[in-house]
Design a protein around this motif. Structure first.
Motif, short mmCIF file in Angstrom:
data_model
loop_
_atom_site.label_atom_id
_atom_site.label_comp_id
_atom_site.label_asym_id
_atom_site.label_seq_id
_atom_site.Cartn_x
_atom_site.Cartn_y
_atom_site.Cartn_z
N PRO A 284 -3.00 73.50 0.54
CA PRO A 284 -3.81 74.48 -0.20
C PRO A 284 -3.77 75.89 0.38
CG PRO A 284 -4.99 72.41 -0.08
CD PRO A 284 -3.74 72.24 0.75
N HIS A 285 -3.86 76.00 1.71
CA HIS A 285 -3.81 77.32 2.34
C HIS A 285 -2.49 78.02 2.02
CE1 HIS A 285 -4.37 80.35 5.55
NE2 HIS A 285 -3.08 80.21 5.74
N ASN A 286 -1.39 77.28 2.10
CA ASN A 286 -0.07 77.88 1.85
C ASN A 286 0.11 78.24 0.37
OD1 ASN A 286 0.45 77.48 4.53
ND2 ASN A 286 1.75 75.68 4.24
N ILE A 287 -0.38 77.38 -0.53
CA ILE A 287 -0.23 77.64 -1.96
C ILE A 287 -0.89 78.96 -2.33
CG2 ILE A 287 -0.87 76.88 -4.28
CD1 ILE A 287 -0.59 74.03 -3.37
N LYS A 288 -2.08 79.21 -1.76
CA LYS A 288 -2.79 80.45 -2.07
C LYS A 288 -1.96 81.67 -1.70
CE LYS A 288 -6.51 79.17 0.09
NZ LYS A 288 -7.81 79.17 0.76
N TRP A 289 -1.33 81.61 -0.52
CA TRP A 289 -0.53 82.76 -0.09
C TRP A 289 0.77 82.87 -0.88
CZ3 TRP A 289 -3.05 86.39 1.87
CH2 TRP A 289 -4.12 86.17 2.73
N PHE A 290 1.33 81.72 -1.28
CA PHE A 290 2.49 81.75 -2.18
C PHE A 290 2.12 82.46 -3.49
CE2 PHE A 290 4.39 77.78 -0.08
CZ PHE A 290 5.37 78.53 0.57
N LEU A 291 0.93 82.14 -4.01
CA LEU A 291 0.48 82.76 -5.25
C LEU A 291 0.28 84.26 -5.09
CD1 LEU A 291 -2.09 80.09 -6.52
CD2 LEU A 291 0.06 80.72 -7.61
N VAL A 292 -0.33 84.65 -3.98
CA VAL A 292 -0.53 86.09 -3.72
C VAL A 292 0.82 86.80 -3.69
CG1 VAL A 292 -1.24 87.76 -1.96
CG2 VAL A 292 -2.73 85.83 -2.51
N ALA A 293 1.77 86.20 -2.97
CA ALA A 293 3.11 86.81 -2.88
C ALA A 293 3.76 86.87 -4.26
CB ALA A 293 3.98 86.01 -1.92
N SER A 294 3.64 85.80 -5.03
CA SER A 294 4.26 85.76 -6.36
C SER A 294 3.71 86.85 -7.27
CB SER A 294 4.03 84.39 -7.01
OG SER A 294 4.64 83.36 -6.24
N ILE A 295 2.39 87.02 -7.25
CA ILE A 295 1.75 88.04 -8.09
C ILE A 295 2.27 89.43 -7.73
CG2 ILE A 295 -0.43 89.19 -8.63
CD1 ILE A 295 -1.77 86.42 -8.16
N ILE A 296 2.26 89.73 -6.44
CA ILE A 296 2.69 91.06 -5.99
C ILE A 296 4.18 91.28 -6.27
CG2 ILE A 296 2.97 92.56 -3.96
CD1 ILE A 296 0.47 91.26 -2.79
N LEU A 297 5.00 90.26 -6.05
CA LEU A 297 6.44 90.41 -6.26
C LEU A 297 6.79 90.55 -7.74
CD1 LEU A 297 7.82 87.85 -3.63
CD2 LEU A 297 7.76 90.35 -3.46
N ILE A 298 6.04 89.86 -8.62
CA ILE A 298 6.30 89.99 -10.06
C ILE A 298 5.96 91.41 -10.53
CG2 ILE A 298 5.47 89.28 -12.34
CD1 ILE A 298 5.23 86.43 -11.20
N VAL A 299 4.80 91.91 -10.10
CA VAL A 299 4.42 93.28 -10.46
C VAL A 299 5.42 94.28 -9.87
CG1 VAL A 299 2.62 95.06 -10.28
CG2 VAL A 299 1.98 92.67 -10.66
N SER A 300 5.86 94.00 -8.64
CA SER A 300 6.84 94.90 -7.98
C SER A 300 8.15 94.94 -8.74
CB SER A 300 7.08 94.44 -6.54
OG SER A 300 5.90 94.51 -5.77
N ALA A 301 8.63 93.77 -9.17
CA ALA A 301 9.89 93.71 -9.92
C ALA A 301 9.78 94.52 -11.21
CB ALA A 301 10.24 92.26 -10.24
N PHE A 302 8.63 94.44 -11.87
CA PHE A 302 8.42 95.23 -13.08
C PHE A 302 8.41 96.73 -12.75
CE2 PHE A 302 5.41 97.51 -15.82
CZ PHE A 302 6.08 97.39 -17.03
#
Length: 446
Positions: A236-254
């Motif tokens: 669970p701890h790792n999933i949360k940080w994966f999600l945070v990274a995914s959100i930021i990276l998706i917005v960054s790619a856009f």
């Protein structure tokens, strides 16, 4: 045992009400921008509410369970708190006021506990179960210092986040909006900033990951006993940080391609991104709000065990609250039932509050929707990491306000916002007073 089962059923009913009361938090912007129809939106939000079962731990549940001293309260206290929370939630839903279900539950729990303490000991000092001198107000955990300099907990911290959660949401959405606006311009500097942010995000999340040997320390069982990779990935701890990274990276790619898109292409991309941002916020909503009900159920079981020392609980009710040694146990059916209830509630919708959140605060487009939901999701993940139960309602409202401020101060309808602020401020004291009245009434019959 009958009273305990009644509390569990009512807590799950509250969780269901919480779902349709707070459905607007996750779906208001996607409905307002017509990315999804109302029916599609509630299905989308409900699915990710339930998916949170596999993402989040029990930190917030622990905080809620320890709102009052379980050694000194009774099941009637918890019953009164849940009944008061249900009544206030239904009233604010009927009036279309996006108040906080979280603060309703906390206020109800604390108010009933204080009423119990006053009824039994008055306003004078008394000797507690631990042999020390106590006062009526000490039955509630107002403030507790964090371990090893960590985040403190207690009702005062929760009250502080009535202000801090929407403020964090507003700041985050304002900064994300400014970032997106600059990325739309044909300049190299926003792209340099975006690439630097992507690198920093990947590095930060990598540092936060919990390795397999830590997951399995002290004989703990991983989620996948035969796979080290999946055990690490689904911690669970790792999933949360994966999600945070995914959100930021998706917005960054856009952001990297934003300046090369025409108006039609940019709007189409933002509408697709809104699905991602609303899903991220729904995950945070499910993880944050369902845990509060888990905490109430866990506290009820702890109180029942304290009232019946030596009793052997059935395995399905074998709950152990976290102690100083770190011991903790919760049967799988409790989180599963809580996430199911809130998802079912979200499916029921809450259209009066959707209207307030989606159009009355400020006019919302796909651009604003992405910024607000992304900011709200990141704020929820951050506060959940700190084990602080915050209001998803306050968080997304603050995020929508922050987006409105990027246009101009007058873009935010401050008359509506001030009315919401009054509802936020009054929720805990009114819920506490209502719970105290319910407690005194119940005490006559139980």
């Amino acid at each position: 045992m009958t009273l305990l089962l009644v509390i569990i059923v009512l807590a799950l009913i509250f969780d269901y009400i919480n779902g349709f009361h707070d459905a607007a938090n996750a779906i208001a912007t996607v409905v307002a921008t017509k990315v999804l129809t109302p029916f599609q939106a509630v299905l989308w939000a409900a699915f990710f509410n339930f998916l949170a079962y596999w993402v989040f731990g029990f930190g917030v549940a622990d905080t809620v369970a320890k709102t009052a001293n379980t050694m000194e309260i009774t099941l009637v206290v918890i019953l009164a708190g849940v009944i008061a929370a249900i009544c206030w939630n239904l009233l604010t839903w009927w009036l279309g006021i996006p108040s906080s279900s979280s603060h309703t539950l906390i206020g109800g729990f604390a108010g009933a506990a204080i009423a119990h303490s006053i009824a039994n000991h008055g306003f004078s000092a008394y000797i507690g179960a631990d042999g020390a001198t106590h006062y009526w107000y000490e039955i509630v955990s107002w403030y507790k210092a964090g371990k090893d300099g960590g985040m403190p907990s207690g009702v005062l911290i929760i009250i502080a986040f009535i202000v801090l959660a929407p403020l964090l949401g507003a700041m985050a959405s304002y900064l994300i909006s400014i970032w997106l606006l600059n990325a739309s311009r044909k300049s190299i500097y926003p792209k340099i900033f975006t690439v630097a942010l992507m690198i920093a995000t990947i590095w930060f999340v990598y540092v936060q990951m919990i390795p397999y040997d830590v997951i399995t320390a002290d004989g703990k069982l991983p989620r996948f006993e035969n796979s080290e990779f999946w055990s690490v990935a689904f911690e669970p701890h790792n999933i949360k940080w994966f999600l945070v990274a995914s959100i930021i990276l998706i917005v960054s790619a856009f952001c990297l391609i934003f300046s090369s898109l025409n108006l039609h292409q940019a709007d189409a991309a933002l509408r697709k991104m809104q699905l991602v941002s609303s899903a991220a916020f729904s995950l945070g909503h499910g993880g944050n709000d369902s845990q509060k009900v888990m905490g109430i159920i866990a506290a009820a079981v702890a109180v029942y065990i304290n009232a019946n020392p030596g009793i052997q609980m059935d395995s399905w009710l074998d709950v152990v609250l976290p102690s100083e040694s770190g011991a903790f146990r919760m049967p799988d059916w409790i989180p599963l039932a809580c996430y199911t209830a809130i998802a079912a509630g979200t499916l029921s919708g809450g259209w009066k509050i959707v209207k307030t959140m989606g159009s009355k605060i400020t006019k919302v487009t796909s651009f604003e929707g992405v910024a607000a939901e992304t900011a709200g999701a990141l704020t929820l993940y951050f506060t959940e990491h700190l084990k602080i139960p915050v209001s998803t309602t306050h968080t997304i409202t603050g995020s929508i306000i922050g987006v409105g401020l990027t246009k101009r101060v007058s873009a935010v309808r401050w008359g509506v916002t001030v009315s919401l602020l009054w509802a936020w401020v009054l929720t805990i004291p009114i819920s506490a007073l209502l719970a105290a009245i319910v407690y005194y009434v119940l005490s006559i019959f139980i």
